[in-house]
Structure formats: structure tokens, C-alpha cells
Design a protein around this motif. Structure first.
Motif, PDB file in Angstrom:
ATOM      1  N   MET A 168       3.434  -5.778  -3.103  1.00  0.00           N
ATOM      2  CA  MET A 168       2.412  -4.924  -2.477  1.00  0.00           C
ATOM      3  C   MET A 168       2.458  -5.066  -0.963  1.00  0.00           C
ATOM      4  N   LYS A 169       2.166  -3.967  -0.318  1.00  0.00           N
ATOM      5  CA  LYS A 169       2.187  -3.967   1.154  1.00  0.00           C
ATOM      6  C   LYS A 169       0.832  -4.444   1.688  1.00  0.00           C
ATOM      7  N   VAL A 170       0.850  -5.535   2.426  1.00  0.00           N
ATOM      8  CA  VAL A 170      -0.407  -6.079   2.961  1.00  0.00           C
ATOM      9  C   VAL A 170      -0.865  -5.246   4.166  1.00  0.00           C
ATOM     10  N   LEU A 171      -2.065  -4.701   4.075  1.00  0.00           N
ATOM     11  CA  LEU A 171      -2.629  -3.915   5.184  1.00  0.00           C
ATOM     12  C   LEU A 171      -3.488  -4.780   6.096  1.00  0.00           C
ATOM     13  N   LEU A 172      -4.286  -5.671   5.473  1.00  0.00           N
ATOM     14  CA  LEU A 172      -5.152  -6.552   6.244  1.00  0.00           C
ATOM     15  C   LEU A 172      -5.040  -7.954   5.656  1.00  0.00           C
ATOM     16  N   SER A 173      -4.658  -8.914   6.499  1.00  0.00           N
ATOM     17  CA  SER A 173      -4.527 -10.300   6.042  1.00  0.00           C
ATOM     18  C   SER A 173      -5.915 -10.912   5.883  1.00  0.00           C
ATOM     19  N   LYS A 174      -5.924 -12.083   5.280  1.00  0.00           N
ATOM     20  CA  LYS A 174      -7.156 -12.841   5.131  1.00  0.00           C
ATOM     21  C   LYS A 174      -7.847 -13.038   6.488  1.00  0.00           C
ATOM     22  N   GLU A 175      -7.040 -13.324   7.513  1.00  0.00           N
ATOM     23  CA  GLU A 175      -7.584 -13.568   8.858  1.00  0.00           C
ATOM     24  C   GLU A 175      -8.135 -12.270   9.464  1.00  0.00           C
ATOM     25  N   ASP A 176      -7.375 -11.161   9.277  1.00  0.00           N
ATOM     26  CA  ASP A 176      -7.868  -9.857   9.770  1.00  0.00           C
ATOM     27  C   ASP A 176      -9.226  -9.552   9.147  1.00  0.00           C
ATOM     28  N   LEU A 177      -9.314  -9.763   7.827  1.00  0.00           N
ATOM     29  CA  LEU A 177     -10.552  -9.451   7.111  1.00  0.00           C
ATOM     30  C   LEU A 177     -11.703 -10.292   7.649  1.00  0.00           C
ATOM     31  N   HIS A 178     -11.432 -11.561   7.844  1.00  0.00           N
ATOM     32  CA  HIS A 178     -12.476 -12.450   8.342  1.00  0.00           C
ATOM     33  C   HIS A 178     -12.971 -12.004   9.720  1.00  0.00           C
ATOM     34  N   ASP A 179     -12.028 -11.669  10.611  1.00  0.00           N
ATOM     35  CA  ASP A 179     -12.410 -11.235  11.964  1.00  0.00           C
ATOM     36  C   ASP A 179     -13.231  -9.953  11.919  1.00  0.00           C
ATOM     37  N   LEU A 233      -1.503  -0.156  -2.831  1.00  0.00           N
ATOM     38  CA  LEU A 233      -0.843  -0.127  -4.130  1.00  0.00           C
ATOM     39  C   LEU A 233       0.116   1.055  -4.147  1.00  0.00           C
ATOM     40  N   GLU A 234       1.411   0.765  -4.254  1.00  0.00           N
ATOM     41  CA  GLU A 234       2.412   1.816  -4.202  1.00  0.00           C
ATOM     42  C   GLU A 234       2.954   2.089  -5.608  1.00  0.00           C
ATOM     43  N   PRO A 235       3.673   3.224  -5.796  1.00  0.00           N
ATOM     44  CA  PRO A 235       4.141   3.581  -7.144  1.00  0.00           C
ATOM     45  C   PRO A 235       4.876   2.446  -7.867  1.00  0.00           C
ATOM     46  N   ASP A 236       5.717   1.702  -7.146  1.00  0.00           N
ATOM     47  CA  ASP A 236       6.425   0.557  -7.734  1.00  0.00           C
ATOM     48  C   ASP A 236       5.446  -0.496  -8.257  1.00  0.00           C
ATOM     49  N   ASP A 237       4.376  -0.702  -7.488  1.00  0.00           N
ATOM     50  CA  ASP A 237       3.373  -1.700  -7.879  1.00  0.00           C
ATOM     51  C   ASP A 237       2.678  -1.262  -9.158  1.00  0.00           C
ATOM     52  N   ILE A 238       2.448   0.042  -9.292  1.00  0.00           N
ATOM     53  CA  ILE A 238       1.763   0.546 -10.484  1.00  0.00           C
ATOM     54  C   ILE A 238       2.660   0.364 -11.713  1.00  0.00           C
ATOM     55  N   ALA A 239       3.952   0.635 -11.556  1.00  0.00           N
ATOM     56  CA  ALA A 239       4.903   0.427 -12.662  1.00  0.00           C
ATOM     57  C   ALA A 239       4.922  -1.046 -13.072  1.00  0.00           C
ATOM     58  N   ARG A 240       4.928  -1.935 -12.057  1.00  0.00           N
ATOM     59  CA  ARG A 240       4.930  -3.369 -12.335  1.00  0.00           C
ATOM     60  C   ARG A 240       3.620  -3.787 -13.010  1.00  0.00           C
ATOM     61  N   HIS A 241       2.534  -3.172 -12.577  1.00  0.00           N
ATOM     62  CA  HIS A 241       1.223  -3.451 -13.169  1.00  0.00           C
ATOM     63  C   HIS A 241       1.242  -3.114 -14.663  1.00  0.00           C
ATOM     64  N   GLU A 242       1.761  -1.931 -14.997  1.00  0.00           N
ATOM     65  CA  GLU A 242       1.801  -1.505 -16.406  1.00  0.00           C
ATOM     66  C   GLU A 242       2.611  -2.495 -17.240  1.00  0.00           C
ATOM     67  N   ALA A 243       3.752  -2.918 -16.697  1.00  0.00           N
ATOM     68  CA  ALA A 243       4.624  -3.848 -17.420  1.00  0.00           C
ATOM     69  C   ALA A 243       3.925  -5.185 -17.642  1.00  0.00           C
ATOM     70  N   THR A 244       3.263  -5.691 -16.600  1.00  0.00           N
ATOM     71  CA  THR A 244       2.569  -6.982 -16.709  1.00  0.00           C
ATOM     72  C   THR A 244       1.435  -6.900 -17.722  1.00  0.00           C
TER      73      THR A 244
END
Ligand code: IMP
Ligand code: MG
Length: 184
Positions: free
Chosen positions: A1-12, A167-178
Motif C-alpha cells: 500500500m502507498k503511504v500517504l501520511l506517516s504516523k508522525e504526519d498524522l500526529h503533527d 488502497l490501490e487495485p493490487d492491494d484489493i486483489a491481495r486483500h481478497e486472496a488474504t
């Protein structure tokens, strides 16, 4: 998954929003109401950053299913909510997307006679709004992508991620498999 906001970004970002909220309600008692379930992580962080006398409650609103952006009927359960009549209320939600959820929840809450009612959201999605209302406090503006983590879900999963990811299309495919592997 592509991280948009890190834990630190979110906290700030949450800290900056908390400062604005604190300045707005200086010397007042606040009633904070979180919209279940997406706001739980933000609520936990936000209330601990606000040095104000406050009451904390929740209500439930549900409509979305999966990553589709078509709108289901919104069901609001305010039975869980504490008494807000004559109170200064801050409604907290995870994301302002089309805006219909927040507008309908605010309409419902006004029926209970609060003195004032404002709103705070973690995220506002660019170019998606369909309502004539703006949240009073917004921590981050994000591009029009489906995001998960820090309370936001895809099919009730991923709320526990400490960062915000697209969440990108690849992530959704991986989600279904998991899911197929790990479910009974
Ligand atoms: P709105 O009524 O279109 O503003 O939608 C608000 C609700 O939709 C949020 O409280 C979320 O539950 C859900 N939602 C909208 N966009 C996303 C997203 O990108 N990821 C996860 N949930 C979302
Ligand atoms: Mg939600």
C-alpha cells in the motif's frame, strides 16, 4: 500500500487541529461526539491533546460498503449518544468525502437542542463534496483516493494501521486472496 501520511504526519496534523479547537473553546466546557466507527482512533488521540473540561460520547452512522463510492442509505443510531441539549458540541468524524454523512448527522443532532455545534474531521477528500457545508476543523486535505488506516476501513479491515495508506487495485486483489485464506 502507498503511504500517504506517516504516523508522525498524522500526529503533527492532529496536534495542529487540537490547538485550533482549544483556542476556539477556551474556558468552555466541550461535549465531543465521535462518529463510529471511523473516528475512534482520531478520538483517542484528539481528546488526550485537548486540555479542556469535556464530556465524550459517540453515535453510529453507517452507509458505505467496500470501496464503492455509490451511496447506501445512511443509518444514524443516536441512542448511544449522551445528552447534548444546551451544550457546546464538537462532532468528530474520520473523513469528509461527499459530505452527506456529516450533514445528515449534524441535522439529527440539532434536534436535541445543542447551544452550538461544530465539526472536526481528520481528512477532506479533494473535489468530492456535494453539500453546501464545510467542516470547521480539518487536519488534512487529501487527493481523491480510497484510503485506509488510522480508523478508516476497507470492508471493516485496516482500521488499526498506524499510518494512512491509499488502497490501490493490487492491494484489493491481495486483500481478497488474504481473506479467502484466513476466513473460516
Ligand atoms: P460522505 O458521506 O461521502 O462524506 O462519506 C463519509 C464516510 O464514508 C466516512 O465516514 C467513511 O466511513 C466513508 N469513506 C469515504 N471515503 C473513504 C475512504 O477513502 N476510505 C474509507 N472510508 C471512506
Ligand atoms: Mg465512517
Amino acid at each position: 500500500m502507498k503511504v500517504l501520511l506517516s504516523k508522525e504526519d498524522l500526529h503533527d496534523g492532529v496536534m495542529r487541529m487540537a490547538d485550533k479547537i482549544a483556542a476556539c473553546y477556551e474556558n468552555r466546557q466541550l461535549t465531543i461526539v465521535g462518529v463510529l466507527t471511523g473516528s475512534v482512533v482520531l478520538m483517542a488521540d484528539l481528546i488526550r491533546l485537548l486540555d479542556l473540561p469535556m464530556r465524550v460520547g459517540v453515535l453510529q452512522a453507517s452507509s458505505y460498503r467496500g470501496a464503492t463510492t455509490t451511496r447506501g442509505e445512511l443509518v444514524i443510531n443516536s441512542e448511544l449518544m449522551l445528552d447534548i441539549s444546551g451544550r457546546d458540541v464538537l462532532l468528530v468524524d474520520d473523513i469528509f468525502d461527499t459530505g452527506h454523512t456529516l450533514v445528515q448527522v449534524l441535522d439529527k443532532m440539532r434536534e436535541f437542542g445543542p447551544t452550538s455545534i461544530r465539526s472536526a474531521v481528520l481528512l477532506r477528500k479533494h473535489g468530492r463534496q456535494e453539500v453546501d457545508y464545510r467542516p470547521d476543523f480539518v487536519a488534512f486535505d487529501i487527493p481523491d483516493e480510497f484510503v485506509v488506516g488510522y480508523g478508516l476501513d476497507y470492508e471493516d479491515m485496516y482500521r488499526n494501521l498506524p499510518y494512512l495508506a491509499a488502497l490501490e487495485p493490487d492491494d484489493i486483489a491481495r486483500h481478497e486472496a488474504t481473506m479467502a485464506e484466513t476466513q473460516m
